[in-house]
Design a protein around this motif. Sequence first.
Motif, PDB file in Angstrom:
ATOM      1  N   ILE A  75      12.608  11.810   2.942  1.00  0.00           N
ATOM      2  CA  ILE A  75      11.794  11.254   4.026  1.00  0.00           C
ATOM      3  C   ILE A  75      10.324  11.366   3.655  1.00  0.00           C
ATOM      4  N   GLU A  76       9.571  10.304   3.930  1.00  0.00           N
ATOM      5  CA  GLU A  76       8.150  10.243   3.613  1.00  0.00           C
ATOM      6  C   GLU A  76       7.404   9.574   4.761  1.00  0.00           C
ATOM      7  N   VAL A  77       6.232  10.109   5.085  1.00  0.00           N
ATOM      8  CA  VAL A  77       5.355   9.463   6.060  1.00  0.00           C
ATOM      9  C   VAL A  77       4.559   8.390   5.330  1.00  0.00           C
ATOM     10  N   ILE A  78       4.780   7.138   5.697  1.00  0.00           N
ATOM     11  CA  ILE A  78       4.113   6.013   5.040  1.00  0.00           C
ATOM     12  C   ILE A  78       2.738   5.753   5.641  1.00  0.00           C
ATOM     13  N   ARG A  79       2.663   5.867   6.966  1.00  0.00           N
ATOM     14  CA  ARG A  79       1.396   5.618   7.665  1.00  0.00           C
ATOM     15  C   ARG A  79       1.211   6.730   8.698  1.00  0.00           C
ATOM     16  N   PRO A  80       0.473   7.784   8.357  1.00  0.00           N
ATOM     17  CA  PRO A  80       0.251   8.845   9.348  1.00  0.00           C
ATOM     18  C   PRO A  80      -0.708   8.380  10.428  1.00  0.00           C
ATOM     19  N   GLY A  81      -0.642   9.052  11.577  1.00  0.00           N
ATOM     20  CA  GLY A  81      -1.558   8.699  12.646  1.00  0.00           C
ATOM     21  C   GLY A  81      -1.416   9.645  13.818  1.00  0.00           C
ATOM     22  N   ARG A  82      -2.408   9.624  14.703  1.00  0.00           N
ATOM     23  CA  ARG A  82      -2.399  10.500  15.872  1.00  0.00           C
ATOM     24  C   ARG A  82      -1.471   9.978  16.958  1.00  0.00           C
ATOM     25  N   ILE A  84       0.529   6.805  16.519  1.00  0.00           N
ATOM     26  CA  ILE A  84       1.678   6.120  15.919  1.00  0.00           C
ATOM     27  C   ILE A  84       1.760   6.513  14.459  1.00  0.00           C
ATOM     28  N   GLU A  85       2.972   6.525  13.923  1.00  0.00           N
ATOM     29  CA  GLU A  85       3.119   6.711  12.488  1.00  0.00           C
ATOM     30  C   GLU A  85       4.389   6.021  12.011  1.00  0.00           C
ATOM     31  N   ARG A 102      13.010   2.379   7.938  1.00  0.00           N
ATOM     32  CA  ARG A 102      11.601   2.502   8.300  1.00  0.00           C
ATOM     33  C   ARG A 102      11.527   2.622   9.823  1.00  0.00           C
ATOM     34  N   ALA A 103      10.898   3.697  10.279  1.00  0.00           N
ATOM     35  CA  ALA A 103      10.867   4.011  11.713  1.00  0.00           C
ATOM     36  C   ALA A 103       9.434   4.165  12.183  1.00  0.00           C
ATOM     37  N   TRP A 104       9.112   3.463  13.276  1.00  0.00           N
ATOM     38  CA  TRP A 104       7.831   3.682  13.946  1.00  0.00           C
ATOM     39  C   TRP A 104       8.022   4.762  15.000  1.00  0.00           C
ATOM     40  N   LEU A 105       7.231   5.819  14.877  1.00  0.00           N
ATOM     41  CA  LEU A 105       7.145   6.859  15.888  1.00  0.00           C
ATOM     42  C   LEU A 105       5.913   6.581  16.736  1.00  0.00           C
TER      43      LEU A 105
END
Length: 257
Positions: A75-82, A84-85, A102-105
């Motif tokens: 598992i890898e974070v592709i787009r970190p964010g406060r 959304i990621e 690919r999952a949007w949190l």
Amino acid sequence: MTAYFERLSDRAFRATDAVQGAWNTSEQHIAPTIGLLAHLVEQHRDARRTDGLVLGRVSYDILGVLPIDVVEVDIEVIRPGRTIELVEATLRHEGRTAVILRAWLMQTADTHAIAGGALPVMPPLDAHADWEAADIWPGAFIRSGDYRHREAEPGRASAWVRPHHPLLDGERVSPTARALGVADIANGVSPRVPIADAFFPNVDLTAHLFREPDDGWIGLDTTVTFGGAGIGVTHTVLNDSAGPFGVSVQSLTVRPR
């Protein structure tokens, strides 16, 4: 109680015989894998942050079939964010990539005052008849659930599903991951043609979720469409006892036998 997977390490998981597939009983049904990856993404999130991001969209590409064997997940974070990621989970068997998620949190907020929509609400559980899915589909995974079913015509039906087994031995799984672990069944609840006449496996599954489901029966309000050039689509409104909680779409490769 039998689970669909057993954890061997942080990355490795052994599929049990309960995942036995429908198109080929020597292979895994992809449905439990879809739930497993959602669960692992949520665990990965919880190890990194405590601010309550939730799965808003999950998109799985299914690159090949899986034997009933040990798989590994990274598992890898592709787009970190406060708020959304974007997270990517890759499942491999003996080094071969088989499924990519690919999952949007997404951050939650109180929007009860403006909540609502026009998605159709499924008829309740008691408006559906008991259904023996194993009369159509082989494999242990299909036999590992309870089903209620109501068909309007081939390719248009609703079904309530309740899995017998947990996704992962000894671990609590969220209602979202549990529901995603049966979402792939939608492609089989109302075949447009008998399975002796055509293959129509899905190469992906994408679900958009606007709230967390409860932990009871999962409702699949499904429409299957075949085009004239070997491609199809299965569209499903996902329900629980309170009504719709999301939608899913599967792309089909349709192959007459």
